[in-house]
Design a protein around this motif. Structure first.
Motif, PDB file in Angstrom:
ATOM      1  N   THR A  41       0.862  -1.180   0.000  1.00 29.94           N
ATOM      2  CA  THR A  41       0.000   0.000   0.000  1.00 29.94           C
ATOM      3  C   THR A  41       0.898   1.229   0.000  1.00 29.94           C
ATOM      4  OG1 THR A  41      -1.811  -1.060   1.139  1.00 29.94           O
ATOM      5  CG2 THR A  41      -1.672   1.312   1.372  1.00 29.94           C
ATOM      6  N   HIS A  42       0.549   2.217  -0.806  1.00 29.09           N
ATOM      7  CA  HIS A  42       1.359   3.437  -0.857  1.00 29.09           C
ATOM      8  C   HIS A  42       0.468   4.654  -0.603  1.00 29.09           C
ATOM      9  CE1 HIS A  42       5.136   1.703  -2.482  1.00 29.09           C
ATOM     10  NE2 HIS A  42       4.305   0.747  -2.847  1.00 29.09           N
ATOM     11  N   ASP A  43       1.045   5.639   0.084  1.00 29.72           N
ATOM     12  CA  ASP A  43       0.324   6.884   0.345  1.00 29.72           C
ATOM     13  C   ASP A  43       0.401   7.785  -0.863  1.00 29.72           C
ATOM     14  OD1 ASP A  43      -0.796   6.675   2.914  1.00 29.72           O
ATOM     15  OD2 ASP A  43       1.224   6.776   3.763  1.00 29.72           O
ATOM     16  N   LEU A  44      -0.154   7.335  -1.930  1.00 24.53           N
ATOM     17  CA  LEU A  44      -0.095   8.063  -3.204  1.00 24.53           C
ATOM     18  C   LEU A  44      -1.440   7.936  -3.892  1.00 24.53           C
ATOM     19  CD1 LEU A  44       3.166   6.451  -4.678  1.00 24.53           C
ATOM     20  CD2 LEU A  44       2.939   8.836  -3.923  1.00 24.53           C
ATOM     21  N   GLU A  45      -1.776   8.928  -4.677  1.00 17.09           N
ATOM     22  CA  GLU A  45      -2.998   8.829  -5.487  1.00 17.09           C
ATOM     23  C   GLU A  45      -2.808   7.666  -6.491  1.00 17.09           C
ATOM     24  OE1 GLU A  45      -5.661  10.941  -5.225  1.00 17.09           O
ATOM     25  OE2 GLU A  45      -6.744   9.923  -6.854  1.00 17.09           O
ATOM     26  N   HIS A  46      -1.682   7.697  -7.190  1.00 14.75           N
ATOM     27  CA  HIS A  46      -1.349   6.604  -8.100  1.00 14.75           C
ATOM     28  C   HIS A  46       0.121   6.235  -7.968  1.00 14.75           C
ATOM     29  CE1 HIS A  46      -5.115   7.535 -10.408  1.00 14.75           C
ATOM     30  NE2 HIS A  46      -5.157   6.212 -10.297  1.00 14.75           N
ATOM     31  N   TYR A  47       0.416   4.962  -8.090  1.00 13.37           N
ATOM     32  CA  TYR A  47       1.790   4.458  -8.014  1.00 13.37           C
ATOM     33  C   TYR A  47       2.425   4.438  -9.393  1.00 13.37           C
ATOM     34  CZ  TYR A  47       5.517   0.989  -7.249  1.00 13.37           C
ATOM     35  OH  TYR A  47       6.714   0.326  -7.189  1.00 13.37           O
ATOM     36  N   GLN A  48       1.600   4.110 -10.426  1.00  6.20           N
ATOM     37  CA  GLN A  48       2.130   3.977 -11.789  1.00  6.20           C
ATOM     38  C   GLN A  48       1.098   4.494 -12.779  1.00  6.20           C
ATOM     39  OE1 GLN A  48       2.957  -0.271 -11.764  1.00  6.20           O
ATOM     40  NE2 GLN A  48       0.880  -0.809 -12.423  1.00  6.20           N
ATOM     41  N   SER A  49       1.502   4.532 -14.061  1.00  8.39           N
ATOM     42  CA  SER A  49       0.677   5.206 -15.062  1.00  8.39           C
ATOM     43  C   SER A  49      -0.509   4.376 -15.548  1.00  8.39           C
ATOM     44  CB  SER A  49       1.548   5.554 -16.283  1.00  8.39           C
ATOM     45  OG  SER A  49       2.074   4.360 -16.848  1.00  8.39           O
ATOM     46  N   HIS A  50      -0.429   3.057 -15.407  1.00 10.71           N
ATOM     47  CA  HIS A  50      -1.466   2.166 -15.925  1.00 10.71           C
ATOM     48  C   HIS A  50      -1.775   1.077 -14.891  1.00 10.71           C
ATOM     49  CE1 HIS A  50      -0.025   4.021 -19.610  1.00 10.71           C
ATOM     50  NE2 HIS A  50      -1.095   3.559 -20.244  1.00 10.71           N
ATOM     51  N   ALA A  51      -2.904   0.407 -15.094  1.00 10.49           N
ATOM     52  CA  ALA A  51      -3.276  -0.677 -14.173  1.00 10.49           C
ATOM     53  C   ALA A  51      -2.224  -1.780 -14.183  1.00 10.49           C
ATOM     54  CB  ALA A  51      -4.635  -1.240 -14.578  1.00 10.49           C
ATOM     55  N   LEU A 100     -11.983  -0.117 -11.338  1.00  9.16           N
ATOM     56  CA  LEU A 100     -13.339   0.396 -11.104  1.00  9.16           C
ATOM     57  C   LEU A 100     -13.300   1.892 -10.794  1.00  9.16           C
ATOM     58  CD1 LEU A 100     -14.869  -2.591  -9.097  1.00  9.16           C
ATOM     59  CD2 LEU A 100     -15.524  -1.835 -11.392  1.00  9.16           C
ATOM     60  N   ASP A 101     -12.158   2.511 -11.114  1.00  9.64           N
ATOM     61  CA  ASP A 101     -11.980   3.933 -10.859  1.00  9.64           C
ATOM     62  C   ASP A 101     -12.246   4.253  -9.380  1.00  9.64           C
ATOM     63  OD1 ASP A 101     -11.292   6.452 -11.610  1.00  9.64           O
ATOM     64  OD2 ASP A 101     -13.267   7.011 -12.389  1.00  9.64           O
ATOM     65  N   ASP A 102     -11.679   3.426  -8.493  1.00  8.83           N
ATOM     66  CA  ASP A 102     -11.888   3.616  -7.054  1.00  8.83           C
ATOM     67  C   ASP A 102     -11.180   4.878  -6.581  1.00  8.83           C
ATOM     68  OD1 ASP A 102     -13.391   1.292  -6.679  1.00  8.83           O
ATOM     69  OD2 ASP A 102     -11.579   0.058  -6.546  1.00  8.83           O
ATOM     70  N   ARG A 103     -11.849   5.624  -5.697  1.00  5.70           N
ATOM     71  CA  ARG A 103     -11.255   6.854  -5.169  1.00  5.70           C
ATOM     72  C   ARG A 103     -10.688   6.589  -3.782  1.00  5.70           C
ATOM     73  NH1 ARG A 103     -12.647  10.747  -9.260  1.00  5.70           N
ATOM     74  NH2 ARG A 103     -12.804   9.180 -10.889  1.00  5.70           N
ATOM     75  N   SER A 104      -9.413   6.921  -3.602  1.00  6.39           N
ATOM     76  CA  SER A 104      -8.778   6.764  -2.297  1.00  6.39           C
ATOM     77  C   SER A 104      -7.503   7.597  -2.326  1.00  6.39           C
ATOM     78  CB  SER A 104      -8.429   5.284  -2.058  1.00  6.39           C
ATOM     79  OG  SER A 104      -7.574   5.166  -0.943  1.00  6.39           O
ATOM     80  N   GLU A 105      -7.085   8.099  -1.147  1.00  5.38           N
ATOM     81  CA  GLU A 105      -5.815   8.841  -1.109  1.00  5.38           C
ATOM     82  C   GLU A 105      -4.631   7.885  -1.150  1.00  5.38           C
ATOM     83  OE1 GLU A 105      -6.177  11.095   2.443  1.00  5.38           O
ATOM     84  OE2 GLU A 105      -7.641  12.460   1.541  1.00  5.38           O
ATOM     85  N   ARG A 106      -4.927   6.607  -0.964  1.00  3.79           N
ATOM     86  CA  ARG A 106      -3.858   5.605  -0.988  1.00  3.79           C
ATOM     87  C   ARG A 106      -4.066   4.692  -2.194  1.00  3.79           C
ATOM     88  NH1 ARG A 106      -3.376   3.052   4.769  1.00  3.79           N
ATOM     89  NH2 ARG A 106      -1.199   3.628   4.689  1.00  3.79           N
ATOM     90  N   THR A 107      -3.086   3.853  -2.442  1.00  4.02           N
ATOM     91  CA  THR A 107      -3.245   2.926  -3.560  1.00  4.02           C
ATOM     92  C   THR A 107      -2.658   1.570  -3.209  1.00  4.02           C
ATOM     93  OG1 THR A 107      -3.042   2.716  -5.973  1.00  4.02           O
ATOM     94  CG2 THR A 107      -1.104   3.549  -4.811  1.00  4.02           C
ATOM     95  N   THR A 108      -3.269   0.531  -3.753  1.00  9.97           N
ATOM     96  CA  THR A 108      -2.835  -0.849  -3.490  1.00  9.97           C
ATOM     97  C   THR A 108      -2.248  -1.422  -4.767  1.00  9.97           C
ATOM     98  OG1 THR A 108      -4.703  -1.056  -1.984  1.00  9.97           O
ATOM     99  CG2 THR A 108      -3.595  -3.096  -2.645  1.00  9.97           C
ATOM    100  N   ILE A 109      -1.050  -1.966  -4.639  1.00  7.11           N
ATOM    101  CA  ILE A 109      -0.411  -2.568  -5.805  1.00  7.11           C
ATOM    102  C   ILE A 109       0.022  -3.997  -5.464  1.00  7.11           C
ATOM    103  CG2 ILE A 109       0.457  -0.362  -6.697  1.00  7.11           C
ATOM    104  CD1 ILE A 109       3.269  -1.413  -5.642  1.00  7.11           C
ATOM    105  N   ALA A 110       0.316  -4.769  -6.494  1.00  6.67           N
ATOM    106  CA  ALA A 110       0.889  -6.108  -6.259  1.00  6.67           C
ATOM    107  C   ALA A 110       1.929  -6.390  -7.323  1.00  6.67           C
ATOM    108  CB  ALA A 110      -0.198  -7.176  -6.298  1.00  6.67           C
ATOM    109  N   MET A 111       3.075  -6.881  -6.862  1.00  2.00           N
ATOM    110  CA  MET A 111       4.119  -7.345  -7.771  1.00  2.00           C
ATOM    111  C   MET A 111       3.874  -8.825  -8.035  1.00  2.00           C
ATOM    112  SD  MET A 111       5.505  -4.764  -5.978  1.00  2.00           S
ATOM    113  CE  MET A 111       6.554  -3.339  -6.240  1.00  2.00           C
ATOM    114  N   GLU A 112       3.980  -9.225  -9.310  1.00  2.00           N
ATOM    115  CA  GLU A 112       3.712 -10.622  -9.677  1.00  2.00           C
ATOM    116  C   GLU A 112       5.022 -11.354  -9.973  1.00  2.00           C
ATOM    117  OE1 GLU A 112       0.716 -11.021 -12.708  1.00  2.00           O
ATOM    118  OE2 GLU A 112       1.292 -13.082 -13.177  1.00  2.00           O
ATOM    119  N   TYR A 113       5.256 -12.414  -9.218  1.00  6.57           N
ATOM    120  CA  TYR A 113       6.446 -13.257  -9.407  1.00  6.57           C
ATOM    121  C   TYR A 113       5.995 -14.620  -9.917  1.00  6.57           C
ATOM    122  CZ  TYR A 113       8.926  -9.942  -6.366  1.00  6.57           C
ATOM    123  OH  TYR A 113       9.487  -8.811  -5.815  1.00  6.57           O
TER     124      TYR A 113
END
Ligand code: FAD
Ligand code: UDP
Length: 371
Positions: free
Chosen positions: A259-269, A289-302
């Protein structure tokens, strides 16, 4: 009254259960050993209010109007169209590699010449698998093909499959062809989108039938399969048969969430990393789903090899040998348990997208219905 067991509450099992439930003479038990329904399409809202896909980004895309209309009985879809970039030489380049990608990585004169030559040889909009483009004998196009092979496919495929593109079924890399156009969508199917309330809710509605019972946390191998009139099995057949003939090869994937305290972490999904990092791609879920939040959730795929008992099988590794082993398993299964039918990405040992899994389940359930 027919007693029917469906193993797996993923899209395949849920589709079969839903179609068969329309006959009130059927009593259907759906089991899954996980603690949730929806299989690998499972999604949920996390602590940031973002709809997260636990097993990697899932985008419904199909050219099959029957599948699309079937699923739309259970949910509305938004009009999300997937766009992916790959990081190449520090730049974010559209993927599938298209004319715009070409102009981003080659100097103008050369890129213009490549585009002109491709235009002379193929109709606008043609999609060419990389392994086919590599066979070209024109020096400029060969340079292009080798560049794409080296920078998009070679290292990503080694990470994803542990093998080179030439060593795996050509249909796999052909899923991401070179696009002779400026179309930057990952999928060109006429129907695409994300279920507005998520995949899990869609599947919940499919299973919400008076003659369907769902039990979670149950492994079908602990049940007496012969006690049912019909069994629809969406798990792996080698595991069901206790690996008696050997282990079918699969690749597994692992997701590391942040989880990052950012509107967006990267340019695309989805941002692919063919050449840098150990992971193949990074998913940022709020885009879907165009979710609105001050934070963002990402996942790295291995990606990693599937090891029974340690991780989950996700991608069947299909080649001549594994297909033969699979066919032997099917024969053995039908001799021992003639009431069991296999389906799904694991059960059929096929690299199905969601629409293909649903299409296969629909035709199996409907053919049983009319027999
Ligand atoms: P699954 O979803 O795997 O369901 C099978 C279920 O059976 C599981 O829940 C499992 O727990 C259960 N099960 C297995 N064995 C047993 C047992 N012995 N007892 C009880 N339960 C058992 N498709 C797309 O169309 N678009 C995408 O963007 C997309 N992205 C993907 C990304 C990743 C990383 C992966 C792995 C797949 C992706 N797919 C995508 C494919 C999609 O996930 C599948 O097509 C779909 O989930 C297949 O559904 P299924 O029901 O056949 O299998
Ligand atoms: N691929 C690649 N580089 C990329 C994207 C895809 O080499 O940046 C190859 C790789 O072999 C991958 C295949 O193309 O397994 C299919 O990619 P896709 O995105 O369809 O895979 P999935 O979403 O099913 O994991």
């Amino acid at each position: 009254m027919s007693r029917i067991l469906v193993v797996g509450a993923g899209l395949s099992g849920s589709t079969v259960a839903n179609v068969l439930s329309r006959d009130p003479g059927n009593s259907i038990l759906v089991v899954d050993r996980r603690d949730h329904i929806a299989g690998n399409c499972f999604d949920y809202r996390d602590g940031n209010g973002i709809m997260v896909h636990r097993y990697g980004s899932h985008i419904l895309h199909t050219s099959d109007g029957d599948v699309w209309n079937y699923l739309r009985q259970f949910t509305a879809f938004n009009d999300y169209e997937h766009r992916v970039v790959a990081v190449i030489g520090g730049k974010e380049v559209p993927l599938p590699f298209n004319y715009d990608s070409m102009h981003m990585v080659f100097e103008r004169e050369l890129a213009d010449r490549m585009e002109r030559k491709l235009g002379e040889r193929f109709p606008e909009g043609t999609k060419i698998p990389i392994l086919e483009l590599l066979r070209t004998d024109d020096p400029d196009l060969r340079l292009l093909a080798e560049f794409i092979h080296e920078n998009v496919f070679l290292h990503y495929t080694r990470k994803q499959w542990g093998r080179d593109p030439s060593e795996i079924d050509g249909a796999v890399t052909a899923r991401v062809p070179v696009m002779l156009s400026r179309d930057d969508r990952y999928f060109q199917d006429p129907f695409q989108g994300i279920p507005l309330q998520g995949y899990t809710e869609m599947v919940r509605r499919m299973l919400d039938r008076p003659n369907v019972e769902v039990r979670l946390g149950i492994d079908a191998r602990d049940l007496e399969l012969d006690g049912y009139d019909e069994v629809y099995y969406t798990g792996a057949v080698d595991e069901l048969m206790d690996f008696e003939l050997g282990v079918l090869p699969y690749r597994s994937v692992r997701f590391e969430f942040e989880t990052h305290d950012l509107e967006h972490y990267q340019s695309h999904a989805a941002v692919n990393h063919p050449n840098d990092h150990d992971y193949t791609r990074v998913h940022e879920y709020k885009y879907y789903l165009d979710d609105r939040s001050e934070r963002t959730t990402i996942a790295m795929e291995y990606s990693e090899d599937f090891i029974p008992g340690e991780n989950e099988p996700y991608y069947p590794v299909v080649d001549e040998g594994s297909r033969r082993l699979y066919d032997d398993y099917v024969e053995l299964l039908h001799r021992r348990h003639p009431n069991v039918r296999l389906l799904g990405r694991l059960g059929d040992f096929r690299y199905y997208d969601m629409d293909k899994a649903v299409g296969r389940a629909l035709s199996l359930a409907r053919s049983r219905d009319s027999s």
